[in-house]
Design an enzyme around this catalytic site. Sequence first.
Site, short mmCIF file in Angstrom:
data_model
loop_
_atom_site.label_atom_id
_atom_site.label_comp_id
_atom_site.label_asym_id
_atom_site.label_seq_id
_atom_site.Cartn_x
_atom_site.Cartn_y
_atom_site.Cartn_z
N TYR A 202 -27.56 -23.85 29.95
CA TYR A 202 -28.81 -23.25 29.39
C TYR A 202 -29.58 -24.25 28.00
O TYR A 202 -28.36 -24.36 27.25
CB TYR A 202 -28.94 -21.98 28.37
CG TYR A 202 -29.74 -20.99 27.73
CD1 TYR A 202 -31.00 -21.48 28.11
CD2 TYR A 202 -28.95 -20.52 26.60
CE1 TYR A 202 -32.40 -20.76 27.14
CE2 TYR A 202 -30.93 -20.06 25.62
CZ TYR A 202 -31.87 -19.95 25.60
OH TYR A 202 -32.62 -18.87 25.23
N ASN A 290 -45.63 -27.83 38.88
CA ASN A 290 -46.56 -26.90 39.39
C ASN A 290 -47.42 -28.03 39.72
O ASN A 290 -48.06 -28.43 39.44
CB ASN A 290 -47.21 -26.25 37.87
CG ASN A 290 -46.37 -25.02 36.94
OD1 ASN A 290 -45.62 -24.47 38.63
ND2 ASN A 290 -46.47 -25.14 36.27
N ARG A 292 -50.31 -27.03 41.30
CA ARG A 292 -51.94 -26.29 40.90
C ARG A 292 -52.74 -26.69 39.67
O ARG A 292 -52.35 -26.71 39.42
CB ARG A 292 -51.43 -24.84 40.97
CG ARG A 292 -50.43 -24.39 40.24
CD ARG A 292 -50.46 -22.43 40.62
NE ARG A 292 -49.20 -22.43 39.70
CZ ARG A 292 -49.28 -22.71 38.37
NH1 ARG A 292 -50.09 -21.96 37.42
NH2 ARG A 292 -47.85 -21.62 37.70
N VAL A 295 -53.16 -21.69 33.98
CA VAL A 295 -54.25 -21.13 33.15
C VAL A 295 -54.42 -21.92 31.70
O VAL A 295 -56.06 -22.02 31.28
CB VAL A 295 -53.66 -19.79 33.14
CG1 VAL A 295 -53.40 -19.29 32.15
CG2 VAL A 295 -52.83 -19.35 33.85
N ARG A 338 -54.11 -16.98 24.82
CA ARG A 338 -54.55 -16.07 26.80
C ARG A 338 -55.11 -13.93 26.11
O ARG A 338 -54.10 -13.92 24.85
CB ARG A 338 -53.43 -15.59 26.98
CG ARG A 338 -53.39 -17.43 27.07
CD ARG A 338 -51.59 -17.24 28.94
NE ARG A 338 -51.60 -18.08 29.42
CZ ARG A 338 -50.34 -18.11 30.25
NH1 ARG A 338 -50.08 -17.59 31.09
NH2 ARG A 338 -50.87 -20.08 31.03
#
Length: 450
Positions: A202, A290, A292, A295, A338
């Site tokens: 992490y 990703n 695609r 957003v 958003r």
Amino acid sequence: MLKKILIANRGEIAVRIIRACRELNIATVAIYSEIDKDALHAQMADEAVCVGGPLSKDSYLNMTNILSACVLTGCEGIHPGFGFLSENPKFAKMCEECNIKFIGPDYQTIELMGDKARAREIMKKATVPVVPGYEGNINSYDHALEIAREIGYPLMIKAAAGGGGKGIRVVKSQGEFKQNYEAAKLESQACFGEDRLYIEIYIESPRHIEFQILGDDYGNIIHLGERECSLQRNNQKVLEEAPSSFLDEKLREEMGVVAIKAAKAVNYKNAGTIEFLVDNQGKFYFMEMNTRIQVEHPVTEMVTNIDIVKEQLKIASNLKLEFKQEDIQIKGHAIECRINAEDPKNNFRPCPGVIKELYVPSGPGVRVDSAIYCGYEIPPYYDSMIGKLITYGDDRENAIIKMKRALDEFAIGGVITNIDFQYEILEHNDFINGNYNTSFIEEKLVNKNA
């Protein structure tokens, strides 16, 4: 150029795709669920077909009905937008088998990059830096616990087939391990249909920075610069910027080179992003790809003046990219907020309902991507995002000023939204100074107001 496509999505991204298609003289077919019969995307498209009931599994995830609608309406291709079936290799393969162009990468690439554990292996072979962690298959809880002891705490448990912030748990000590391990498996099974996990170290309070990639069918791959995506809550992005105020030119160039190397490692085609974690020393690690449209793609469009959705459609039409890497220039600064129908004062509870009043901001440097209108009823079945507010300025300070002005103007009556919460982010000194990371919202805003 493709002549007619079906849009396998809803909401603002479906509207966004319809607009790009109209400018390219491509006919569109919208799909909609029974609850979405009055949705804006269904009204705007040239044709609209109902594909099932309100639940996503019955409509926007119903591959058979969607493909049937595509064939019956004579569409040559399907644009999946983001979410739903956009990163589903089975659906992309079914499109190929039906001689329908899937507007995105091929199903093999989606499958490879969708398996986060395999993606790590591919990137390591391509000498792309990855977050250190366990590379093999985890066979059992006892095996996972043994790996955790070797890696050390804190660590992250992640769904191997994950994405969108799902199936991720941070474990700070051995006492927390079992509960988080079981929770990650359950969420992974629920979201992705399988429960394989992997474990990595992490990196505390990193920056989340992604590079926008475009690749065509002729081996040309370029990037359109980076987006700063560190403002998140529960691993879900809230506000994004382009470019990142954290990167200097040297680090930006270095990360861009690595992003292209990562895309070339899988012969990437169409639009996608390479996601990095960056520590406070500027050391960066590949996190995922990703496969695609994102957003937050509008902020990149604003600073490059390149329409990414149009590029997707051109690439899917077998056209070459019209520009090379040296042609890409980043000018000014853009921010995206958003806008969600949710209550930040009540643990961000979704707030569906009827929009009774609506005033949408405008003016120089302001863009709104949305599918809402006065009288529209936000259904309870889908994501709570109802729009995106984007501002552009000559520099970051100017973009922030415009965003605050636009948020002030944005009026949505009848439902609770996060507009005031977004304004609170913009007012915070650490945001103003660019001094934030992925822990900012939880540590500086949510916990503070609890």
